[in-house]
Design a protein around this motif. Structure first.
Motif, PDB file in Angstrom:
ATOM      1  N   ILE A 146     -11.482  -1.414  -6.209  1.00  0.00           N
ATOM      2  CA  ILE A 146     -11.766  -0.347  -5.238  1.00  0.00           C
ATOM      3  C   ILE A 146     -12.274  -0.977  -3.947  1.00  0.00           C
ATOM      4  N   PHE A 159     -17.324   8.060  -6.195  1.00  0.00           N
ATOM      5  CA  PHE A 159     -15.877   7.852  -6.110  1.00  0.00           C
ATOM      6  C   PHE A 159     -15.420   6.853  -7.176  1.00  0.00           C
ATOM      7  N   ARG A 182      -5.539  10.378  -6.386  1.00  0.00           N
ATOM      8  CA  ARG A 182      -6.392   9.537  -7.235  1.00  0.00           C
ATOM      9  C   ARG A 182      -5.746   9.321  -8.609  1.00  0.00           C
ATOM     10  N   PRO A 230     -13.017   0.124  -0.231  1.00  0.00           N
ATOM     11  CA  PRO A 230     -13.079   1.090   0.869  1.00  0.00           C
ATOM     12  C   PRO A 230     -12.909   0.399   2.219  1.00  0.00           C
ATOM     13  N   HIS A 260     -14.462   5.742   0.983  1.00  0.00           N
ATOM     14  CA  HIS A 260     -15.783   6.009   0.392  1.00  0.00           C
ATOM     15  C   HIS A 260     -16.563   4.709   0.242  1.00  0.00           C
ATOM     16  N   SER A 275      -9.935   3.143  -0.150  1.00  0.00           N
ATOM     17  CA  SER A 275     -10.549   4.461  -0.032  1.00  0.00           C
ATOM     18  C   SER A 275     -11.317   4.590   1.272  1.00  0.00           C
ATOM     19  N   ASP A 281      -6.457  10.534  -0.992  1.00  0.00           N
ATOM     20  CA  ASP A 281      -7.750  10.878  -1.554  1.00  0.00           C
ATOM     21  C   ASP A 281      -7.773  12.162  -2.364  1.00  0.00           C
ATOM     22  N   ASN A 294       0.866  -1.182   0.000  1.00  0.00           N
ATOM     23  CA  ASN A 294       0.000   0.000   0.000  1.00  0.00           C
ATOM     24  C   ASN A 294       0.901   1.229   0.000  1.00  0.00           C
ATOM     25  N   ILE A 349      -7.257   0.381  -4.911  1.00  0.00           N
ATOM     26  CA  ILE A 349      -7.292   1.640  -4.175  1.00  0.00           C
ATOM     27  C   ILE A 349      -8.059   1.407  -2.880  1.00  0.00           C
ATOM     28  N   ILE A 358     -12.827   7.342 -10.309  1.00  0.00           N
ATOM     29  CA  ILE A 358     -11.600   6.550 -10.483  1.00  0.00           C
ATOM     30  C   ILE A 358     -11.589   5.900 -11.870  1.00  0.00           C
ATOM     31  N   ALA A 411      -3.443   4.500  -1.105  1.00  0.00           N
ATOM     32  CA  ALA A 411      -4.409   5.191  -0.242  1.00  0.00           C
ATOM     33  C   ALA A 411      -4.028   6.661  -0.190  1.00  0.00           C
TER      34      ALA A 411
END
Ligand SMILES: Cc1cc2nc3c(=O)[nH]c(=O)nc-3n(C[C@H](O)[C@H](O)[C@H](O)COP(=O)(O)O)c2cc1C
Length: 466
Positions: A278, A258, A234, A280, A248, A246, A229, A134, A244, A262, A227
């Motif tokens: 994605i 979101f 992004r 979150p 969101h 996130s 925002d 990450n 990613i 992306i 990570a």
């Protein structure tokens, strides 16, 4: 929300991918519960990772904090001490798990690519292709004070450095051809002649000239998470990321907007819209009935926001020490002190304390809330609450409408916090056809259904000559 007709949705074949985020710094993990383990006992990590693997999760995920946060020179009380180095911890977990991915958050601002790329490569080899990285730029200014450069890069420069960092890391990982390791006992060398390339990278941040020392792993190289925002963050993810992480994932509309953003950025970067997962971060609270779930959520919130925590959160908002107040009494009468948020001390103050306090006062008065109840109701909100069936319908809806590809789940209890997700929620998702019933591959890249690494594709800005 009811389950949708799978043929009448934009992503009928969507699959959910779960990670577990074993948190280190927060007040969301309820360490005070009698059933809680220790945040530093290897048994805690082991139990969580093995439960996640039993639930066919894609990944076990760790954040990074290189220094405890401080407020006005004092250690921020909401931080738990003892966060072992992520790569070391994940290497230990590689030995007691077989399939689950192992993701380390490691920053590009204070690390050096030749060292970090090699350590991540080591994890990837030792776990047989299960490592993830990450990539964060880290806004922890106070961390930098203890590093050689003693400082801090501007926001924009941090992403420039991150991009150059990743370029070096990829070049090192791609330095060995796939079949570079000499596999014959009679071979004259450890590598097939000509199969290992010297890496020379010169950029504003790095000057690297070396022969990489480790071969490629079963998945090529670690899967890249991101990570961050901001718009720069992004775009960085759209150019470089496989996943990613996130913030969101709670409200459907927010998650969808979101994800749409992306996907637009991905296409602008010359990649297919489905090239990145994605996930979150979220908390999931499950009850056998809606009423039980709501009651459990109430218990969780009160256990998370203890009187001391409520006073700590309120002190950050008001900008004054409120530790001697009664959390179960009314809100402080004082006006908040506006302190410039330099980022120098760690724990964040609220951007506009006067407006926030005014809103808190109005709501508290209207509902008759104490300070603690106000922090619980109006402080950061997180996660999903419901029955296994209700949550499975909801997540299926999220996935089939392209709002998320899964979640990075933060358990509120360690080490038992994943048990009901694995035992009650996962079977419901499997029944709806949105969750695997077995691992079909062995690497993290395969679990996530990703294409080959970006740097290995025929047409790609990251592809290197040679
Ligand atoms: C979901 C999420 C998780 C993050 N986790 C970490 C972390 O574990 N360690 C860290 O130093 N920074 C972490 N960050 C902060 C990023 O490194 C970055 O500094 C910050 O988000 C500012 O960049 P931005 O303006 O692009 O968001 C995280 C950010 C997000 C959005």
């Amino acid at each position: 929300m009811t389950s949708t007709d799978p043929t009448d949705v934009p992503y009928p074949n969507a699959q959910l991918h779960f990670g577990v985020f074993f948190q280190g710094v927060n007040h969301w993990t309820i360490w005070s519960d009698p059933g809680s383990g220790s945040q530093i006992d290897p048994a805690s990590f082991r139990k969580v990772a093995q439960t996640a693997e039993r639930g066919l999760f894609d990944a076990f995920f760790l954040g990074e904090g290189l220094r405890l946060r401080e407020v006005d020179g004092l250690i921020h009380d909401l931080d738990v001490a003892g966060r072992p180095d992520a790569i070391t911890q994940l290497a230990a977990l590689a030995a007691v798990t077989d399939r689950i991915g192992l993701v380390s958050t490691s920053n590009t601002t204070f690390n050096e690519p030749t060292d970090l790329a090699r350590r991540l490569s080591g994890l990837d080899l030792l776990s047989e292709g299960r490592a993830g990285w990450n990539v964060v730029t880290t806004d922890n200014a106070w961390t930098g004070a203890n590093f050689r450069r003693g400082g801090y890069l501007d926001h924009a420069d941090r992403y420039v450095r991150a991009e150059q960092f990743l370029t070096v890391a990829r070049a090192l990982w791609d330095g060995w051809a796939d079949d570079a390791v000499a596999d014959s006992r009679e071979a004259p060398s450890w590598a097939t002649p000509g199969a290992v390339r010297r890496v020379r990278e010169l950029s504003s941040q790095f000057d690297v000239d070396l022969v990489p020392s480790l071969p490629r792993s079963a998945q090529g190289h670690p899967v890249i998470f991101q990570a961050g925002d901001s718009s720069e963050g992004r775009d960085f993810a759209a150019r470089n990321g496989d996943v990613i992480f996130s913030a969101h994932g709670t409200e459907f509309d927010d998650a969808l907007s979101f994800a749409t953003d992306i996907r637009t950025r991905l296409r602008a970067a010359g990649r297919p819209g489905d090239d990145l997962r994605i996930l979150p971060g979220t908390e999931i609270i499950i009850g056998r009935t809606e009423k039980e779930a709501r009651e459990k959520a109430r218990w969780v919130r009160f256990a998370q926001v203890t009187p001391a925590t409520a006073l700590n959160v309120a002190s950050l908002l008001w900008g004054i020490d409120l530790s001697d107040r009664d959390a179960d009494g009314p809100l402080p009468k004082e006006d908040p002190v506006v302190i410039e948020n330099t980022g120098a001390f760690g724990a964040r103050r609220v951007a506009d304390p006067r407006a926030t306090v005014a809103r808190w006062r109005a709501e508290a008065e209207h509902h008759g809330w104490s300070l603690r109840e106000t922090v619980i109701a109006l402080g950061p909100q997180r996660g999903h609450v419901g029955t296994p069936e209700g949550l499975a319908d909801k997540f299926t809806h999220f996935a089939r409408h392209g709002a998320v590809d899964g979640f990075n789940i933060t358990p509120y209890l360690i080490p038992e916090g994943l048990d009901d997700i694995v035992e009650l929620l996962v079977p419901e998702l499997q029944e709806r056809g949105v969750y695997r019933t077995e691992y079909s591959g062995t690497t993290l890249r395969e679990h996530l259904g990703l294409r080959e690494p970006l740097s290995r594709r025929a047409v790609n800005p990251h592809r290197r000559a040679g």
